[in-house]
Every structure is written in C-alpha cells, then in structure tokens.
Design a protein around this motif. Structure first.
Motif, mmCIF file in Angstrom:
data_model
loop_
_atom_site.group_PDB
_atom_site.id
_atom_site.type_symbol
_atom_site.label_atom_id
_atom_site.label_comp_id
_atom_site.label_asym_id
_atom_site.label_seq_id
_atom_site.Cartn_x
_atom_site.Cartn_y
_atom_site.Cartn_z
ATOM 1 N N ILE A 267 0.799 -1.220 0.000
ATOM 2 C CA ILE A 267 0.000 0.000 0.000
ATOM 3 C C ILE A 267 0.839 1.282 0.000
ATOM 4 O O ILE A 267 0.296 2.358 -0.123
ATOM 5 N N SER A 268 2.151 1.151 0.158
ATOM 6 C CA SER A 268 2.927 2.399 0.176
ATOM 7 C C SER A 268 3.694 2.605 -1.127
ATOM 8 O O SER A 268 4.490 1.770 -1.516
ATOM 9 N N PRO A 269 3.437 3.719 -1.780
ATOM 10 C CA PRO A 269 4.098 4.008 -3.050
ATOM 11 C C PRO A 269 5.579 4.265 -2.820
ATOM 12 O O PRO A 269 5.939 5.076 -1.969
ATOM 13 N N SER A 270 6.425 3.583 -3.561
ATOM 14 C CA SER A 270 7.861 3.670 -3.283
ATOM 15 C C SER A 270 8.417 5.063 -3.559
ATOM 16 O O SER A 270 9.362 5.492 -2.919
ATOM 17 N N ASN A 271 7.807 5.770 -4.487
ATOM 18 C CA ASN A 271 8.364 7.083 -4.804
ATOM 19 C C ASN A 271 8.085 8.127 -3.723
ATOM 20 O O ASN A 271 8.675 9.189 -3.719
ATOM 21 N N LEU A 272 7.180 7.812 -2.823
ATOM 22 C CA LEU A 272 6.936 8.741 -1.721
ATOM 23 C C LEU A 272 7.751 8.381 -0.497
ATOM 24 O O LEU A 272 7.765 9.093 0.489
ATOM 25 N N ASP A 273 8.397 7.250 -0.570
ATOM 26 C CA ASP A 273 9.114 6.782 0.607
ATOM 27 C C ASP A 273 10.403 6.118 0.141
ATOM 28 O O ASP A 273 10.571 4.904 0.231
ATOM 29 N N VAL A 274 11.297 6.955 -0.375
ATOM 30 C CA VAL A 274 12.489 6.420 -1.018
ATOM 31 C C VAL A 274 13.356 5.639 -0.041
ATOM 32 O O VAL A 274 13.853 4.564 -0.353
ATOM 33 N N THR A 275 13.508 6.189 1.162
ATOM 34 C CA THR A 275 14.372 5.499 2.115
ATOM 35 C C THR A 275 13.672 4.334 2.790
ATOM 36 O O THR A 275 14.313 3.459 3.348
ATOM 37 N N GLY A 276 12.358 4.336 2.762
ATOM 38 C CA GLY A 276 11.611 3.267 3.419
ATOM 39 C C GLY A 276 11.355 3.544 4.885
ATOM 40 O O GLY A 276 10.858 2.675 5.602
ATOM 41 N N ILE A 277 11.667 4.770 5.316
ATOM 42 C CA ILE A 277 11.483 5.079 6.746
ATOM 43 C C ILE A 277 10.016 5.024 7.138
ATOM 44 O O ILE A 277 9.652 4.521 8.208
#
Lengths: 559, 223
Positions: A267-277
């Motif tokens: 459910i989490s778009p990778s481009n909004l959470d590049v580091t994965g934090i």
C-alpha cells in the motif's frame, strides 16, 4: 480478453469504469489462463509466471515501464498514487492489490464484493474529503497535523470506516516515531555493505527463504525476467533486514512479519518513501501495537495471548469451550491454573506454576494473531483490521482478541446447525448433535461431582444440573488427581476443519467486513469486554464457591 | 490448507493416528503434506506460521486408518509453542533438504526435541531427504543419511514433493510400521485412549472396546 491500457494513474472515479470492465470478463477465460499459467510455470521460481501474464495481456513492455516511472512528487488530493494500479491495469484476473484470483467463482465473488464496497467507500470518501479538505494542502506528510485533528480523524474512522484512498497517508499519520538517524545509518550500511551487515542477522537465511514465500500468488511479489529486479521483493528484503537489525535485541526476524511487511509495501508508493522510513515506522507501529513480545525470540507474548483468549472464550463463547476440551474436567483444571496466575489472594505460590496444556485450537489460532489475519481473511479485510490496530495504539491486541472472538463466534453459529458437522452418524440414532452434546456434558459433570464429593448427601445437596461453565473448585482434586492431556479431540478437530474451510483469503462471499464481522462484533457481549474485570469476577466466583463448599464440608464433619 | 470433506470426521475409520512433520524452515514440509493429502504442489508455498494440518485415510490390513498430519513452522522460535502438540503423536517425519547440509545437521536436534517431548510415548520416526529432484545440487550424500537413520533406528526415504517421487511411499511406510508395531505391543494406548470418552464414541465400536480391554489388562506403560 479485454486489455485496458490507460496510462494515467487510476484515481477512484476511474476505478468504477475499470471495475465494470472487470466484471464483464468471461470468467472461463480467466480460469483457463490461470490453469495455463500454473501448468507452464517455471519450477522453482515464478519467473515465467509474470512474463506469461504480460504475454497474454500483450501489454507493450515500454509502456509498462513508462507507467512504472510515473513520478508523484506531491501528496495532494488530485494525485494520490496507488502503486498497484500501475500493473493491475494489465492484469485483469487479479484483485486490486495484485492477488491472483484462483477460480471463476472466487472471481465473481470478488467483483461483487468490490462493487458493493466501492459504493460504500465512495460515500465515506466524499464525507472525509469534505471534512478534512485542508489536510492535503501541504506536501509534508503528517508534520503539521495537530493532535486534535488526529483525534477527529480517528473518530471519523471509528464512525464511518476506512478510507482506502488515503490509507497510506493515514497509516503514516498514526504510526509511532522511530529513531530516524539510526535507521538512516543502517540504511547506508545496507546499501553499501549489505553482505557484511547481513552477517549480523541471525535469521538472514530464513528472511531470504521467505521473500518468494510471502505472497507467491501476488503479481508484485513474483520474480520476473522482464524486470531486472522486482521492486517489491527487494523492498521486502530491505525492510525486513532493517527491521531485524533495529530490533536485534527483542525480535530479530520472526516468520509472519514477512506478511505484515509485504502488506505495508503493497500500500505504500515507493516514490513517496524512497528510504523506506515510513514503511519501517508503519511496520514498527503495527507490531508494537499488537505486542512486541508476541514476536520475540521465544514468542513469550503468544502464551499470554492464548491464555487470555481461553478465558474470554470461557466467558463469552462457552459452547466452544465445551468443544475444545473433550474432558471438561481438564478444561476446568486449565482455567483454574490460568486464573491462579491472576489471583493475588492465592498465597500458595506453587499453584502459580502448575503445568497444563492448552488445546490445539489455541496453537492453531496463533497464526491469526501473528499474521494480523493475513492469509486467513481477504486482504482488504486485513487492511481494515490494520487500520483499527494503528488508530487504537496499545489497544491493538484487544482488537485482535475481539475479532478472533467474533470469527470463532460466527464459526460456532455454523458449527451448531450445520448437519454435516454432526458427530457420529445421526441416522443410526435419533439424537441430534445438540442433545448428544448435552448428554455427554451432563455425564461428564456428574463424573466431576462424583469424584469431588464422595458422600451421597454431598452430591445431592448440589444443584443437579450444575452448568458446565461454573468454575471448578476441586478442593480434593489437588491431592490425588493427575490430569492427562487429550491430544486428539475429534470434535475439536471438526471445528478446526470448519475454521479452515470458512476462513480463506479468497472467500469474499460470506464474510463482509462491515456488515457481517463488525456487525456481529458490535452486537456481542465481548464488544466492550474488560479483561481485568472478567478475571476479577471469575476469581470472586471461584472464591465464593470455595467458601461455600468448605463450610458445607465443615458442616458434614460436624454431623 | 487442509483436505477436508464433510464425511471425513464421521468416525468412519478404525484408527486415528496423529503424525507430525518437523524440520528446518524451507525444507519442503508443507509441500510434502499437500502432495500427500491433495496431490498438490505449490511452486512457492507460503511460509507456515504456527501449525497447519491435513488428514488422509489409508487402508492397512483391512483397517481404515485416518492419519491426522500436523505441519509445523520451521523457525526455531516456533518450537516453544509447537512442542505442545507433539503429544499423542504416534509417528513423526523429520525432513531435511538434500541440497542444504545445515538442514541435515539439524536433524539430530529435531530428534532430541522429539524424545524430550515424548517421554513415554512409543513413536515411529522417519527421516526424509526432500528435494530429490535437485540431484545436481545435492550436498548430503545418501549413504551418510542412511547411516544416520540406521544408527538412530529411523525409517529413511529420499523424496521429491515436486516430482511426486516416494512421497506416498514415505507416509505409507510410516503408517504401516506404526500399525505393525501396535499389533505386537500394547502400545496402542496413545492412539486409542482419546476416543474412549469422546462424544459419540459409541460409534467407534471396535476402537473403544479394545481400548477398554487394554486399559484394564495392561498396567505397564509403553516406552
């Protein structure tokens, strides 16, 4: 087979169109495709499965890649990204989140469910956007949101239900803080010296093993030749490794985290959470809201969960308690042992550590809690459950308890009246299941009474039909009775069979989250259970009965 | 996923055997079970959390034996909760992966775990080397495993759940051995005693009767 090749990121309004196409698809086509795929799939990896999908759907590769590259920089109402939409457009026989639907009848169920749910969610979404229109103006997630606003959102979700369009945003909002510096320094290490770092993770082999065993039926978690690397599998490895490092001392890696983490990634778009934090924060919050100790090295919290649940079953679904203990006598003993742990008045410390075995059902249910119902309920239901877990902070485990009770309760309703689950061969005698059960129970209760009160007068002075769920207070038992654990209880096994058949992630039909599950939950006695009060009440009950019996015995002696 | 039909638990069997599948994570326990009970194989099956079970009825010597097979999570921390249901098991299969030496080396650990949790039980144990189809990646020589099995009095088979080789054989051999042993010993108690007081036990006639006879005649525990 229809192919939809829209390049835009599908927003909810488009999805309605998409879904109407979705339901028109000839279901036999889907079936044959899936069978074809399954039969021709590569043996030890799924690499060719996705490729074949692409082939079938004839989606030009460059177009797919273009879609993968769509960048969404700001988080505004207009362009909430749904990472899964990118590929789902080309995969008509899987769910919104990319899970392959195994059979045509499941497919029909799913579309029916989706359409119904869609109508409901659109309504809720409209209200949400009206009420919180100012929320999405700033680009910086969750920083400028006040506590009172958070409370308002929480209340909104309680009242109206989840809003899947903003799920990622809300999950971020309701997740706890994490040590970002530590995370980032570990991430650096992971990116640069992954091999060295992995040496420090005791269960790295198991993590590795589980990557392809998390959602093998999800197109985002299959290996593919056409993509050099599968982003979601890579993310899964990254998040699980970092989580294990950050929780080196309490959890490390526990199988079942892979499922929760996989869902968070979906459910989490990778481009909004590049580091994965953000993904890390969400995962961390889910796990700590459910209870860190549940996942620790010895699964220590799981035992308390099982014991708590047993007490709750005894109190709220007594019929089930009678089923899982073939020997009710033993059931009472187990309950006695568990209650002793909570009994501060009990001075005899040896009673706190008596040995007992929990029924198999309790072990069977451990995956329900550890997985947060992933692989047990449809994934959309699990998302809603995680919504609840995240907004209820430390009460997460309480909700898991309640939902578990509801599912057991629903199963129990079926178990009682479903002819095929009658014990034995009903045609050979005239008794139905209920009366057989009653007969058997009263037989056992008499046995208990006879054992405990050897004198005839003592026996007669007790109520003749002592309900089985009154607590046992076997004063004499302690000295001379040793209990045996019944390892195979046919009735319990039947119930486990029923559970396995009833709760499967593909079955959308019977169990609607809001109309069946939550409705049942809201109308139940356990909706507002208070464990401490329940235990206290049971302890008092036991105490009173003990006192009564003691005085009775004293009277007898005088006679 | 269990293989369950409506009439499976109608006591239409003579004996109920509880079997457990143990071994390290990822050696193929779940696939062995689904191959045996459903003739099904998943390329990548999901990792097992806690326990799963399936049942299968087989006919041995004219008797219908129902095998209730428990599949367990392989990760070490799950041992704490799964050991509880080793109890009452009359058979166990310890599974390793022939391409992974570590999973083989851990078999003696698994053997220890079994024996500490089953003090008084008479149990038949089989050693299974799975993933036989991956001959080119083999790292555990068959002779070595055979030797280990012989020294510990275990049955031994190399299987492939994927190509469906020897799977049926391994389970049948285990069940038959349990049955044969029980004929010669009074060790049947662990199998049958649990039905003696069960609801509807009247239908499991031979089982219950023979059990009662045994209970009254034999005082010695099997070991």
């Amino acid at each position: 087979m229809k192919v939809e090749n829209s390049i835009c990121i599908v927003d909810l309004p488009n999805k309605e169109e998409q879904m109407s196409n979705f339901s028109e698809i000839n279901t036999s086509d889907v079936q044959s495709d899936v069978t074809y795929l399954m039969n021709n799939a590569d043996i030890y990896s799924n690499s060719s499965l996705l490729d074949m999908y692409n082939e079938i759907n004839r989606a030009p590769q460059d177009e797919l890649e273009k879609k993968m590259k769509i960048q969404v920089d700001s988080y505004s109402k207009e362009n909430i990204p749904n990472c899964h939409d990118v590929m789902v457009n080309n995969m008509q026989n899987c769910t919104e989140y990319g899970f392959i639907i195994p059979a045509p009848n499941h497919y029909k169920d799913y579309t029916n469910w989706y359409n119904k749910n869609y109508i409901k969610e659109t309504k809720v979404l409209g209200m949400f956007e009206d009420q919180f229109s100012d929320l999405f103006d700033n680009h910086d997630l969750a920083t400028n949101i006040t506590i009172s606003k958070k409370k308002e959102i929480k209340e909104f979700i309680w009242k109206h239900g989840s809003i899947s369009k903003y799920r990622y945003f809300l999950w971020c909002l309701f997740s706890n803080k994490a040590d970002e510096d530590k995370y980032n320094s570990l991430l650096k290490l992971y990116d640069n010296e992954k091999d060295t770092m992995m040496l420090n993770i005791p269960d790295k082999d198991i993590i590795n093993n589980d990557l392809l065993r998390t959602f093998p039926n999800n197109i985002h978690f299959m290996k593919s030749k056409n993509f050099d690397k599968n982003n979601m599998i890579e993310s899964l490895e990254k998040q699980l490794s970092l989580f294990s490092m950050l929780h080196k001392d309490d959890i490390g890696y526990c199988q079942s985290l892979n499922y929760i983490c996989g869902l968070v990634i979906l459910i989490s778009p990778s481009n909004l959470d590049v580091t994965g934090i953000n993904r890390h924060k969400i995962l961390d919050s889910i796990v700590s809201n459910v209870g860190l100790s549940l996942y620790d090295n010895s699964l220590s919290g799981l035992k308390s969960f099982q014991e708590t649940l047993l007490i709750l079953i005894f109190e709220y679904i007594p019929d089930l308690f009678d089923i899982i203990f073939e020997d009710i006598d033993y059931g009472m003993y187990v309950l006695d042992c568990i209650l002793d742990k909570y009994d501060e008045r009990e001075s005899d410390k040896s009673r706190h550590n008596r040995e007992f075995e929990l029924p198999v059902l309790m072990i069977y249910l451990s995956k329900w809690v550890l997985n947060c119902f992933i692989n047990i309920l449809p994934i959309e239901h699990c998302l809603k459950i995680i919504d609840i877990i995240l907004i209820s902070d430390k009460d997460g485990i309480k909700w898991i308890n309640k939902i578990t009770l509801t599912l057991l309760d629903l199963a129990m309703d079926k178990f009682k009246y479903n002819k095929s689950y009658r014990v034995g061969k009903p045609e050979s005698n005239n008794l139905n299941f209920e009366s057989r059960l009653k007969q058997s129970l009263s037989f056992k209760i008499n046995k208990v009474l006879n054992k405990d009160f050897t004198t005839k007068s003592g026996h007669n002075s007790l109520p003749p039909n002592l309900p089985s769920r009154k607590l046992s207070n076997n004063i004499k038992r302690k000295k001379n009775k040793s209990f045996t654990f019944q390892s195979t209880n046919p009735l319990e096994m039947e119930f486990l069979d029923l559970l396995t058949n009833l709760y499967q992630p593909e079955l959308y039909t019977d169990l609607d989250f809001d109309n069946v599950l939550m409705k049942k939950l809201r109308g139940s006695r356990y909706n507002n259970y208070d464990f401490k009060t329940d235990v206290k009440m049971m302890l008092n009950q036991r105490m009173t009965r003990k006192e009564k019996l003691k005085s009775k015995l004293r009277l007898k002696k005088k006679d | 996923m269990s293989d369950t039909g409506d009439n499976q638990y109608n006591y239409d069997y003579d004996l109920l055997y509880k079997l457990v599948l143990i071994g390290d994570s990822g050696v193929g326990k779940s696939n062995l079970l689904s191959r045996y009970s459903n003739n099904d194989f998943q390329i990548n099956s999901k990792s097992t959390i806690g326990v799963e079970f399936a049942t299968k009825a087989v006919k041995v010597d004219g008797k219908i034996i129902k095998a209730q097979i428990w599949d367990t999570a392989g990760q070490e921390r799950y041992r704490a909760i799964t050991k509880a249901y080793y109890r009452g098991a009359v058979g166990a299969l310890i599974v390793y992966d022939i391409t992974n030496t570590k999973t083989y080396e851990n078999c003696s650990d698994w053997l220890n775990i079994l024996s500490t949790n089953l003090e008084n039980n008479d149990i038949v144990i089989g050693l299974i080397g799975n993933k036989k189809d991956l001959q080119h990646q083999r790292s555990v020589p068959i002779e070595e495993a055979q030797e280990f099995a012989r020294n510990n009095q275990l049955l031994f088979t190399e299987t492939s759940a994927l190509s469906n080789e020897n799977v049926e054989k391994a389970f049948t051999e285990l069940i038959t051995t349990i049955y044969e042993n029980s004929k010669h010993q009074t060790g049947m108690e662990t199998v049958t005693k649990n039905n003696s007081s069960s609801i509807g036990a009247g239908n499991t006639v031979s089982l219950t009767k023979s059990n009662k006879e045994k209970k009254s005649s034999s005082s010695g525990q099997c070991c």
